[in-house]
Design an enzyme around this catalytic site. Structure first.
Site, PDB file in Angstrom:
ATOM      1  N   GLY A 179      11.536  -1.641  -4.760  1.00 59.97           N
ATOM      2  CA  GLY A 179      11.015  -0.915  -3.599  1.00 59.97           C
ATOM      3  C   GLY A 179      10.494  -1.477  -2.362  1.00 59.97           C
ATOM      4  O   GLY A 179      11.237  -2.236  -2.005  1.00 59.97           O
ATOM      5  N   LYS A 226       0.126   3.919  -5.619  1.00 58.71           N
ATOM      6  CA  LYS A 226      -0.460   4.634  -6.522  1.00 58.71           C
ATOM      7  C   LYS A 226      -0.596   3.938  -8.038  1.00 58.71           C
ATOM      8  O   LYS A 226       0.457   3.371  -8.356  1.00 58.71           O
ATOM      9  CB  LYS A 226       0.184   5.982  -6.596  1.00 58.71           C
TER      10      LYS A 226
END
Ligand code: AMP
Length: 396
Positions: A354, A197
């Site tokens: 991440g 996103k």
């Protein structure tokens, strides 16, 4: 920015509090991946070689100021002993008399591991009194957990008010690699920003486009940019409420003389599933009933050309849905090219944050990058240009 390091301090005879990252994955009482444990060993060995006694401070999980039995750091004692080949003693608290006695009894060449700092509410509040009680059992503070440096906690920041403070070798390596990648990089610099996103990476893209020469946008977030340019994206993951934001990013990039590189061809499928039937179409022509799951070969070729024209690469986020084959193709091909250019000395490559570590490891190329940060949140905040409190206390 320069920082104080182990070489700047005499450790001989010093009880050395070392803040490390031991937040390892466990299955019951078994450590399932000792990567983080092995990463602390150079600093521990350097402290012992310098005549200091290593006393390790770390958090484990999120016990929120309570003693939670399954968040005890005792779970890592055996794995730490195995990895280091040294005797590891454990104290059932990180402050107080029990720790003082354990430190006094610690033999030269042994390691003392203290219990989870987050068993005390003062840790996450950076309570000065708690930091003082932590400091009471040490003579110097070695900060070696970059992954916790974005948190102003007693064991990452507060201790520096009480003890001489330096960076450990892991922190040192991380700060040096990150400095070469963004603070004083060899130009041109290209950043790869991928992932799901745009909304989670706005600050990051905003900071990067001021600092780098090109930003490759990939993954789900590229769909939002394609939609912002008026292209159909079918059933793709796309943040339709972020189209103005995406357009604003493109305008700011132009003003900052930063190229935005978007996919020109894409791999589409009807479902988000491994081996879903797929085909490659122009990025302007995603069918209504299909979703974009990866960048296509022309896009990958353009990304590789950009890498070849660059001296420095910073990478966060996959270029496609890398967990499901064959939609890991663009990520793997671009990572392999970056690894090759790194090996030949043409490119300094730094990646992290991440899913990036998982994606690069899955590609088989991660270990060939100049530096891969496993720091997660701290790495992302650094990419966002934020000052990290645990780094600020080390600045010379
Ligand atoms: P992030 O955590 O923001 O780095 O995003 C990583 C996730 O983005 C991974 O789980 C990917 O599967 C996902 N992703 C990347 N590209 C796409 C895409 N085109 N469509 C859906 N998900 C994607």
């Amino acid at each position: 920015m320069t920082h104080r390091s182990l070489a700047d301090i005499d450790l001989s005879g010093k009880n050395t509090l070392i803040r490390v990252d031991l937040n390892v994955p466990v299955d019951g009482s078994r450590v399932t991946d000792d990567t983080r444990i092995r990463r602390i060993l150079p600093t521990v060995e350097a402290v012992i070689a310098g005549g200091g006694k290593p006393v390790l401070l770390a958090h484990f999980g999120r016990p929120k100021g309570q003693r939670v039995a399954d968040m005890s750091l005792s779970v890592v004692v055996d794995a730490l002993a195995a990895a280091s080949g040294r005797t590891v003693r454990f104290a059932e608290d990180c402050i107080g008399e029990a720790v003082a006695a354990a430190v006094a009894a610690l033999g030269q060449g042994e390691i003392l591991l203290l219990e989870n700092t987050r068993y005390h509410a003062g840790e996450e509040k950076n309570d000065p009194e708690f930091a003082g009680t932590l400091a009471a059992n040490g003579d110097v503070f070695v900060s070696d957990a970059f992954s916790a440096a974005h948190r102003a906690h007693a064991s990452t920041v507060g201790l520096a008010d009480h003890l001489p403070t330096v960076a450990g070798l892991g922190m040192d390596a991380e700060l040096t690699a990150l400095g070469k990648a963004l603070s004083a990089p060899e130009r041109p610099v290209v950043a790869v920003v991928g992932g799901a996103k745009v909304s989670t990476k706005l600050d990051l893209i905003g900071n990067l486009l001021e600092k780098v020469d090109a930003v490759v946008i990939g993954g789900g977030m590229a769909n939002t940019f394609l939609a912002a340019q008026g292209h159909a994206v079918g059933t793709s993951l796309c943040e339709h409420d972020m189209l103005d934001t995406a357009r604003d990013i493109m305008t700011r990039a132009k003003a900052a003389n930063c190229d935005i590189i978007l996919p020109t061809d894409v791999v589409v499928a009807e479902t988000f599933a491994a081996n879903a039937p797929n085909r490659t179409v122009p990025a302007t022509a995603c069918p209504d009933d299909m979703m974009i799951l990866d960048a296509g070969p022309k896009s990958v070729a353009a990304i590789i050309r950009c890498f070849e024209a660059s001296k420095t690469l910073v990478w966060n986020g996959p270029l496609g849905a890398f967990e499901i084959e064959p939609f890991d193709g663009a990520t793997n091909a671009a990572a392999a090219a970056a690894a090759g250019l790194t090996a030949s000395g043409a490119l300094l490559s730094v990646a992290g944050g991440g899913d990036t570590v998982a994606a690069l490891n899955a590609s088989g190329s991660g270990d060939k990058f100049s530096y891969v940060s496993t720091a997660g949140g701290a790495f992302l905040e650094w990419l966002e240009g934020k000052a990290l409190p645990g780094v600020a206390v080390l600045e010379a």
